[in-house]
Design a protein around this motif. Sequence first.
Motif, mmCIF file in Angstrom:
data_model
loop_
_atom_site.group_PDB
_atom_site.id
_atom_site.type_symbol
_atom_site.label_atom_id
_atom_site.label_comp_id
_atom_site.label_asym_id
_atom_site.label_seq_id
_atom_site.Cartn_x
_atom_site.Cartn_y
_atom_site.Cartn_z
ATOM 1 N N LYS A 131 -112.946 111.803 57.673
ATOM 2 C CA LYS A 131 -112.180 113.006 58.024
ATOM 3 C C LYS A 131 -111.008 112.686 58.939
ATOM 4 N N TYR A 132 -111.271 111.905 59.994
ATOM 5 C CA TYR A 132 -110.228 111.631 60.988
ATOM 6 C C TYR A 132 -109.555 110.266 60.818
ATOM 7 N N ASP A 152 -109.379 119.167 57.055
ATOM 8 C CA ASP A 152 -109.022 117.773 57.288
ATOM 9 C C ASP A 152 -107.692 117.690 58.025
#
Length: 516
Positions: A131-132, A152
Amino acid sequence: MSDPKTIDESERLKPLKQRRFSKLSLALQLFLITVILIAVNYLSCARYERTDLSENQRFTLSDRSISYINSDVVSKREKPIQITVAFRRNTTNYDRIRDLVEEYQDRSSKIEITFIDPLRNPNEALKLQNKYQLSFDENQILVDARPDPSADPEVDINSEKLSANAQIKRLSEENLIVYENDENGSPVAVALRVEDALTAAIVAAVEGNPRVVYLISDKSNLGSTSGEDAPYWRLFNALRLQNVLLAPLKLSGIEKIPDNAEAIAFIGPQYDLEPKEIEVLENYWKRPKSGILMMLDPNAEPKALHRFLRENGVSPRSDRILRVINERPVFDVTAVFTQGTPFTQDFWATSTIFEGQSRSLEVREGDSRLAARQIRAVPLIESTKGYYGETRFIEGEPTFNPNEDNGGTLALAAAIERGNAADVDLADNTSRMMIIGNTEFLMPNKLRSEQLDFVTSSVNWMLDREELAGIGARQTLLFKVSIDKPTSTAINAITLGLLPLLSVIIALIIWNVRRR
């Protein structure tokens, strides 16, 4: 007439009935006790409140953090702020860090905490990594204050494009724990910065890009005090934790202060302002919601700048605050924070020591001519009894002269407010100024925690963020006790002489009693 056999039988059965009743009563008591214990256990798990019994409340959030997370900026959000603590459980001080982070969730319903051990929860760690777009090669904390934290991120969190991810902040372990080498050269954790760093990350994530305060760099000789330990960097790092960027600005050659300036700062101005520069300063001060931070160098006399302050209710005096001990001047000033100003409420009636030389400030509190211009000046820090303002501090041995020197209570810091702060509709447009008659207190070997908290609270007050004013966190793990030479000598005499001698005397007394 009753049968004697019947009476004997009833008397014989009484103890049996009593025993049965006692057993039934005991069983009922045990049942009730069990029910009560289960109920108490259930209630203690469902509804509980922790109490910090440590000295200085080191396991509890500071008033500054509590005030901010309970402010409208956080409490009126549609979706909670997501905080993810990705820490290995075998990390030193993990339990203390976890307990402190959980305080944020306990104090605010708009903060949600998730704990992940990357080693024990690899699937959850992989989701965060995708996600990051970050790795879990070290312990870290993520703060996501976007309107929709479930979405996201647009780009890599480690990108320098703050506009894309200004509401996502990442804290590494080095931001949270302070290490120092011991006598053997091994790193030892001496302090936790968890609260300072996490509160700062929450503020930065909620606000997005940092507030800009311009430092007037061409009027101060900051080049001679450069380096990480210089006063400039101490102030820069302290304001950075408040999501404030201290950026240099040259006053000469500009027509006006930039529109994005939340405030401007003069740190120890050495050089006076030209007429055009004074005009730029005055035009900025007349702007709604302007802010000015002044830290005056007692050894400099910028007359035009002092005249600007005097016209707004605070006059810097050409003196030095001191007291005479054994016919020698002592410039370190013991001072107290005055009461009455809301943003300094946490400091009221507490004391501090300003090391180095300080000049006194004449504060025209309650002046009718200032009130007609909607200007209000108040003292914030005043010296205690025994000090006076010496005007001839260079000449020989100082002695108080009531005709020349300044006596009574002397102000070291003052605040100026321009505008109608009492009107609810106009209060947000008031301009604010802070003046301190000392610059040496910012030196690393002289700076005290309450003074740094006072400066950051003053800046937050100027930026209309009173919820961030107050005393910050105290998370020291190791404490250093300063002992002077006479006290050290006395301690050595007691431990090396008196206590062994006392032990011998007690042993002789016991031996003599037993011998008799």
